[in-house]
Motif scaffolding. Structure first.
Motif, mmCIF file in Angstrom:
data_model
loop_
_atom_site.group_PDB
_atom_site.id
_atom_site.type_symbol
_atom_site.label_atom_id
_atom_site.label_comp_id
_atom_site.label_asym_id
_atom_site.label_seq_id
_atom_site.Cartn_x
_atom_site.Cartn_y
_atom_site.Cartn_z
ATOM 1 N N ALA A 127 -3.162 -16.196 -2.692
ATOM 2 C CA ALA A 127 -2.155 -17.247 -2.863
ATOM 3 C C ALA A 127 -0.776 -16.657 -2.630
ATOM 4 C CB ALA A 127 -2.233 -17.853 -4.261
ATOM 5 N N LEU A 128 0.036 -17.366 -1.860
ATOM 6 C CA LEU A 128 1.410 -16.957 -1.576
ATOM 7 C C LEU A 128 2.357 -17.907 -2.295
ATOM 8 C CD1 LEU A 128 3.429 -15.180 0.049
ATOM 9 C CD2 LEU A 128 3.258 -16.895 1.894
ATOM 10 N N VAL A 129 3.191 -17.342 -3.164
ATOM 11 C CA VAL A 129 4.171 -18.132 -3.907
ATOM 12 C C VAL A 129 5.535 -17.918 -3.272
ATOM 13 C CG1 VAL A 129 5.152 -18.631 -6.178
ATOM 14 C CG2 VAL A 129 2.812 -17.742 -6.000
ATOM 15 N N GLY B 175 -5.527 -11.000 -1.931
ATOM 16 C CA GLY B 175 -5.483 -11.052 -0.468
ATOM 17 C C GLY B 175 -6.817 -11.235 0.209
ATOM 18 N N GLY B 176 -7.826 -11.735 -0.525
ATOM 19 C CA GLY B 176 -9.123 -11.971 0.096
ATOM 20 C C GLY B 176 -9.885 -10.681 0.358
ATOM 21 N N LEU C 172 -5.918 -12.423 8.833
ATOM 22 C CA LEU C 172 -5.491 -13.757 8.413
ATOM 23 C C LEU C 172 -4.294 -13.659 7.469
ATOM 24 C CD1 LEU C 172 -5.694 -16.820 7.984
ATOM 25 C CD2 LEU C 172 -7.516 -16.374 6.303
ATOM 26 N N VAL C 173 -4.366 -12.759 6.498
ATOM 27 C CA VAL C 173 -3.264 -12.598 5.542
ATOM 28 C C VAL C 173 -2.007 -12.120 6.258
ATOM 29 C CG1 VAL C 173 -2.476 -11.330 3.506
ATOM 30 C CG2 VAL C 173 -4.817 -12.210 3.598
ATOM 31 N N TYR C 174 -2.173 -11.151 7.174
ATOM 32 C CA TYR C 174 -1.043 -10.656 7.973
ATOM 33 C C TYR C 174 -0.364 -11.820 8.703
ATOM 34 C CZ TYR C 174 1.406 -7.738 11.455
ATOM 35 O OH TYR C 174 2.358 -7.127 12.238
ATOM 36 N N LEU D 73 -5.344 -7.119 1.155
ATOM 37 C CA LEU D 73 -3.971 -6.695 0.856
ATOM 38 C C LEU D 73 -3.500 -5.598 1.802
ATOM 39 C CD1 LEU D 73 -3.914 -6.769 -3.056
ATOM 40 C CD2 LEU D 73 -2.946 -8.429 -1.447
ATOM 41 N N SER D 74 -4.431 -4.892 2.411
ATOM 42 C CA SER D 74 -4.043 -3.899 3.419
ATOM 43 C C SER D 74 -3.335 -4.580 4.589
ATOM 44 C CB SER D 74 -5.275 -3.133 3.910
ATOM 45 O OG SER D 74 -5.825 -2.344 2.881
#
Length: 356
Positions: free
Chosen positions: A58-60, A71-72, A79-81, A108-109
């Motif tokens: 989740a991004l706040v 970060g899954g 995807l997160v990047y 998160l990496s």
């Protein structure tokens, strides 16, 4: 003499009133310390529940400040990047690794390869897995290390206030070590519980933590090990978001938990059915946008007939009407409930045989 005495008494009264006024003002100021500031004029607040399948992220975003919570899996790094890149999150004020399991920290990496991090929070500083070691490595490349927060820690994210609520004890089960945090923005609030299970939920409630929230991120992807009735009653969320993968092997979210959500009257959003879920707050109300299927039935009852429950005032258990135990209840101890929530709120526990 009488006039002098009256003047002295009047003087003491004025001193007393002044002291009382001073104490009242001091009390108000003291109790306002740590409260969330009102939303900044022209400010904004969003929570993006990123669809990372059977995982959490989740991004706040508040007033141009960013916090990433989980970060899954490792396979979600790209995807997160790209999600951070798309939303301009080049600098994360805070990165929260709720606990050490891969489905929360693996991606998160990817975040650390795109964004700089000011503060990284995690309940532990060591864990024997490659994804954990990768996270630490990329943090070290930025000259950063993990910080273990404590219950009661508070910090600002723009004009939002974040408070760490748990964990309140040490646990052997990694799920129960999950960082629990509450975000307040104006009159709205958001509660994140990681994969905390019902035992740790009970400990959290007994600690006196304020868990009441407008939006709840369901614990452990909607598993029946989390979001127990007592905890759900205390949170009383208007909305619940479940981060979960379509057709996952665990059967998440469980029918039992979905039933609890129906009983609690909380509106459910699900990443497996609706993709990315974006919640926006103006400080008074929240609105939802979804990537797809905005009007889909995320928590259907599957049964339009009225379901009643039968309680035993002696054992404080409640049952389905056709349960053998229900049929053996003496008439003077039989109690009928029109909803499951009613039975729970009155202190009854579900029968282990019929699982009402």
């Amino acid at each position: 003499m009488n006039r002098r005495r009256q003047k002295q008494q009047s003087g003491w009264v004025m001193v007393f009133l002044f002291i009382m006024l001073f104490l009242a003002v001091a009390y108000v100021l003291f109790n306002r310390q740590g409260e969330a500031a009102p939303p900044a004029e022209g400010g904004s607040f969003q929570v993006h529940f990123i669809d990372v399948g059977q995982a959490d992220a989740a991004l706040v975003i508040c007033d141009g400040h960013y916090m990433l919570i989980d970060g899954g899996n490792a396979e979600d790094s790209d995807l997160v990047y790209s999600y951070l890149e798309r939303h301009g999150a080049k600098n994360l004020d805070y990165m929260v690794a709720s606990h050490a399991h891969e489905d929360h920290i693996g991606g998160l990496s990817g975040a650390l390869n795109y964004a700089k991090v000011d503060t990284a929070l995690c309940p532990v500083t060591e864990y024997s897995s490659k994804v954990f070691q990768d996270m630490v490595k990329y943090l070290e490349q930025q000259g950063k290390s993990l910080t273990v927060p404590a219950p009661g820690d508070k910090f600002d994210l723009g004009s939002a206030r974040v408070e760490i609520l748990g964990p309140v004890q040490e646990y052997d089960d990694t799920n129960d070590t999950s960082i629990v945090l509450r975000i307040d923005y104006g009159e709205t609030s958001f509660l994140f519980t990681g994969d905390m299970e019902t035992g740790a939920e009970k400990d959290l409630l007994e600690s006196g933590a304020n868990v009441r929230a407008t939006v709840l991120k369901a614990g452990h992807h909607g598993s029946d090990t989390s979001t127990g009735y007592q905890f759900l009653r205390e949170v009383s969320p208007q909305y619940t978001v479940i981060s979960v993968g379509e057709g996952n092997k665990y059967g998440h979210p469980s029918d039992e938990v979905l039933s609890r959500f129906r009983d609690a009257g909380t509106e459910v959003y699900r990443t497996d059915m609706q993709g990315h879920i974006i919640v926006e707050s103006d400080g008074k109300t929240v609105t939802f946008r979804t990537e797809k299927e905005a009007d889909t039935a995320t928590n259907p009852t599957g049964n339009s007939t009225l379901q009643i429950y039968v309680g035993n005032s002696g054992s404080k258990k409640f049952h389905l009407p056709d349960c053998a135990s229900a049929k053996n209840i003496q008439e003077d101890k039989k109690v009928v409930f029109l909803t499951r929530l009613q039975a729970v709120l009155e202190g009854y526990e579900p029968c282990g045989r019929c699982n009402p």
